[in-house]
Scaffold this active site. Structure first.
Site, short mmCIF file in Angstrom:
data_model
loop_
_atom_site.label_atom_id
_atom_site.label_comp_id
_atom_site.label_asym_id
_atom_site.label_seq_id
_atom_site.Cartn_x
_atom_site.Cartn_y
_atom_site.Cartn_z
N LEU A 110 9.52 -64.71 29.57
CA LEU A 110 9.01 -63.43 30.05
C LEU A 110 9.48 -63.27 31.49
O LEU A 110 9.51 -64.24 32.24
CB LEU A 110 7.47 -63.39 29.99
CG LEU A 110 6.83 -63.37 28.60
CD1 LEU A 110 5.31 -63.41 28.73
CD2 LEU A 110 7.27 -62.17 27.80
N ASP A 111 9.83 -62.05 31.86
CA ASP A 111 10.25 -61.78 33.23
C ASP A 111 9.15 -62.18 34.20
O ASP A 111 7.96 -62.23 33.85
CB ASP A 111 10.59 -60.30 33.42
CG ASP A 111 11.72 -59.85 32.52
OD1 ASP A 111 12.52 -60.72 32.11
OD2 ASP A 111 11.79 -58.66 32.22
N ARG A 112 9.54 -62.40 35.44
CA ARG A 112 8.57 -62.81 36.47
C ARG A 112 7.37 -61.87 36.54
O ARG A 112 6.23 -62.30 36.68
CB ARG A 112 9.26 -62.87 37.84
CG ARG A 112 8.34 -63.29 38.98
CD ARG A 112 8.97 -63.03 40.34
NE ARG A 112 10.10 -63.88 40.56
CZ ARG A 112 10.03 -65.07 41.18
NH1 ARG A 112 8.86 -65.51 41.61
NH2 ARG A 112 11.10 -65.80 41.37
#
Length: 245
Positions: A110-112
């Site tokens: 998952l993106d930051r």
């Protein structure tokens, strides 16, 4: 399953292979209450009992955790144990400190700034099945969008949009929960290209301002988990995930 004593202990996080060999040679390890000093000794993981420095060490071939990932956290790993990386990045001290295995990794990423469901395991075969494009495993997201999401966007997502790849995205199901200056949507996709959800909305002239993953395949985020909290998967959840063959 038959396994060497030194591998058994190393798998369970009792040290490197060389470290556990030294401990074994010092007589710190008992198998079925008998001191064993040969690291190559074969064990039956289902029936043998292992004590390391007086503490029982059970064997877990695979472990599965559901994590509610908070924003601002990196979920990818590079040349470092996943759990150590995540624990260092996070300020919460509760991240999988009770784990048995040392070889856990996030299944997908998952993106930051993306929140929500993150499966953490050491089951490489399951991870491959869940992430393989040929399996078409659904991922469900909730998002807030800067801009009015319209029926035209719903139709465009169903047809596939251009996010700068050779092919359009696969058909995606876009459900509008609220339409306005800031819209709320639920999106189901069956692939996982880099920044895909954000790029899909950029393709129709809109911007994702909040993103949360709710579901991956049959696994649904436990809403009782606060950001940064985790729990082991239930036997039924594991069995349902193994449906993806």
């Amino acid at each position: 399953m038959k396994i060497r004593l030194d591998k058994y202990l190393a798998d369970m996080g009792k040290g490197t292979r060389s470290e556990v060999k030294k401990a074994i040679s010092k007589g710190l390890v008992r198998v079925n209450n008998v001191i064993v000093k040969k690291p190559e000794t074969k064990l039956d993981t289902d029936s043998d009992h292992v004590l390391f420095d007086g503490v029982l060490v059970g064997y877990a071939q695979h472990e599965y955790y559901m994590l509610n990932k908070p924003a601002g956290v990196i979920s990818a790993t590079e040349h470092v144990d996943c759990v150590r990386l995540l624990r260092r990045r996070w300020r919460t001290p509760c991240l999988i400190i009770e784990r048995k295995r040392k070889d856990l990794f996030p299944v997908g990423r998952l993106d930051r700034d993306t929140e929500g469901l993150l499966l953490i395991s050491n089951d490489g075969e399951l991870a491959h099945r869940l992430l393989s494009p040929s399996k078409h495993v659904d991922k469900v997201y909730y998002a807030k969008i800067d801009g009015e999401v319209t029926i035209e966007d719903v139709e465009a997502f169903q047809q596939g949009v251009d996010i700068g790849k050779e092919k359009l995205t696969r058909p995606a199901k876009l459900r509008v929960l609220k339409s306005g200056t800031q819209s709320e949507i639920e999106l189901t996709i069956c692939e996982g290209k880099f920044h895909q959800v954000k790029r899909m909305f950029q393709a129709v002239g809109k911007e994702v301002v909040y993103l949360k993953r709710l579901q991956m395949g049959t696994l649904i985020l436990d809403e009782s988990l606060k950001p940064g909290e985790y729990r082991e998967l239930t036997e039924q959840e594991i069995a349902d995930l193994c449906f993806y063959q």
